[in-house]
Every structure is written in structure tokens, then in C-alpha cells.
Design an enzyme around this catalytic site. Sequence first.
Site, mmCIF file in Angstrom:
data_model
loop_
_atom_site.group_PDB
_atom_site.id
_atom_site.type_symbol
_atom_site.label_atom_id
_atom_site.label_comp_id
_atom_site.label_asym_id
_atom_site.label_seq_id
_atom_site.Cartn_x
_atom_site.Cartn_y
_atom_site.Cartn_z
ATOM 1 N N ILE A 132 -0.170 -30.978 17.587
ATOM 2 C CA ILE A 132 0.849 -31.526 16.396
ATOM 3 C C ILE A 132 1.438 -30.013 15.696
ATOM 4 C CG2 ILE A 132 1.109 -32.570 14.388
ATOM 5 C CD1 ILE A 132 -2.141 -32.860 16.053
ATOM 6 N N ASN A 148 6.732 -32.052 15.770
ATOM 7 C CA ASN A 148 6.929 -32.489 14.568
ATOM 8 C C ASN A 148 7.790 -31.330 13.610
ATOM 9 O OD1 ASN A 148 6.524 -33.952 11.842
ATOM 10 N ND2 ASN A 148 5.320 -32.227 11.638
ATOM 11 N N TYR A 185 21.576 -29.044 10.944
ATOM 12 C CA TYR A 185 20.445 -29.821 11.124
ATOM 13 C C TYR A 185 21.038 -31.133 11.776
ATOM 14 C CZ TYR A 185 16.465 -32.826 9.564
ATOM 15 O OH TYR A 185 15.477 -33.658 9.437
ATOM 16 N N LYS A 209 19.122 -31.915 15.753
ATOM 17 C CA LYS A 209 18.672 -33.031 15.930
ATOM 18 C C LYS A 209 19.190 -34.082 16.721
ATOM 19 C CE LYS A 209 14.686 -32.638 13.141
ATOM 20 N NZ LYS A 209 13.529 -32.496 13.586
ATOM 21 N N THR A 251 8.377 -35.517 0.880
ATOM 22 C CA THR A 251 8.057 -34.277 1.381
ATOM 23 C C THR A 251 8.580 -33.090 0.907
ATOM 24 O OG1 THR A 251 9.515 -34.277 3.219
ATOM 25 C CG2 THR A 251 7.511 -35.439 3.690
#
Length: 252
Positions: free
Chosen positions: A6, A87, A154, A158, A191
Amino acid sequence: MKYAIITGASKGLGEAITKRLIQEQIAVVSVSRTENEEIKRLAIESGIEYNHFSCNLSLEKEVQEVFMDIAHYIFQKDPKEILLFNNAGVIEPIQTIGNLDQTPVIRNIQVNLIAPILITNLFLSKAQLTNTKVTVINVSSGAAVRSFEGWSIYCSSKAGLNMFTETAAIEQTELKTNNKIIAFSPGVMDTKMQETIRSSTKEAFKDLEQFKEYKEKNMLLQADVVANALVDLILSGNVESGKVYNIKELLK
């Protein structure tokens, strides 16, 4: 034995995924710049094989060296399956085109796109020489398919990750391997990344007030809820390689 790697395991979604995998008695390799001591303690208490590798994913040479070490560490144990969670991600720079600084632009692409490509390439290459199945989970974003002013880098990184996922999946099917690769859009979570977004300016990010409202009205998803839905999917054995999954369809 099943192993999980991870990236960005020290906080946010990565931390939540790692904790759930420990509960599932899956050996974990956490990758981040700093080690999460709570995860280490949980793994020890659970009797789970655990290892942490420090890595700055924005540095290409470091990514290559660290993940060669990780690959050597895992493959020598002849694992049944490796779950690779790409991640780690960064939102910055939040700025309109014409006002971008070069350094954060390059760092964004390195962390969000280049690192997952290099890591996936390495593990699929090593898997060709063994009977190990590799399942790759690339954490994407709704920004991959929707444009946000101020998020050009970004959104682009992605979107590139989604296309890489789809292409790699087609290739693995053509090669008739057991490997699977998916992307996963986790939605808007509570987050540190959201804190970064809310601390930007209206000039740099047109939708700033909308994202502040998400927090004020308690509309943000909790990381553990998202992690549980994702891990449930992976462990179900019903993963459709090449698909970009969205948290909304998993929480129905």
C-alpha cells in the site's frame, strides 16, 4: 500467502486500507515517507507479517530502488497473490494555467502517474517468472472524468492513470495471465487532501466554497467506510479487470 503493498499507507485512505487488511490477516508492506506507528503496533498485536519501506514517490530513482527491494522481499517468499494498492496521491498544485510553478507540476505527475506506472510495470514483469497472481488497484478520482478549474494537473494525472489501467488490463488479458488491474474512484473523503483543497484560494480554485460546504454539512465520506468497500470488492474475487470502479456503486 497473500501480500498487500500500500503506497501512502501512513494516513487517509491508505491508512484505512492497511488497517482493514491487517484485520483480514493479510501480510502488509506499507510504503510512505514516514512510518505509521499505530499500523506497526496493530500488525504486531495481530501477529501479521509487516514491513515498512520509506519512499519519496516523486523521485524516480528512489521509486525504482525501493520497489526493487520490495519485489525481492516478497517474491522470494513465493506468494500466492500480491495486492498492489497504488494509493498515494497529491492534489497540488491548485492553480490556474499561466500561474503554475514547474516543481509542483512535475511532482504531481511523478506521484500520481509515473510512480504507479513504474511500480505496476515492475511487479507484472516479476510475476511473469512466477505463479504469483498480481492484482493492481490504482486509486483514481472523479477529477479524472470531470474538469475542475485550478485542478488541470490533478485532473490530467488521474485521467492518465485511468487510461493506463484500461490499457494494461487489455494487455494482461491478451497475454492470458491471471493478473487483474482496476482503478477506483473513492469519492470526496474527510482527509488531509480535503484540508489542502479548503486552504486554497478562490482565485486558484473556482469551486472552493462548494468543497468547504461538503465539510460544513458533513457530506464527506469517512476513509474507513471507503476502504472497507474497496477491500470487500477485492476480496470478493469478482473484480472486473480494466474497470474504473466508483465508490457510489460499491455503497449501494
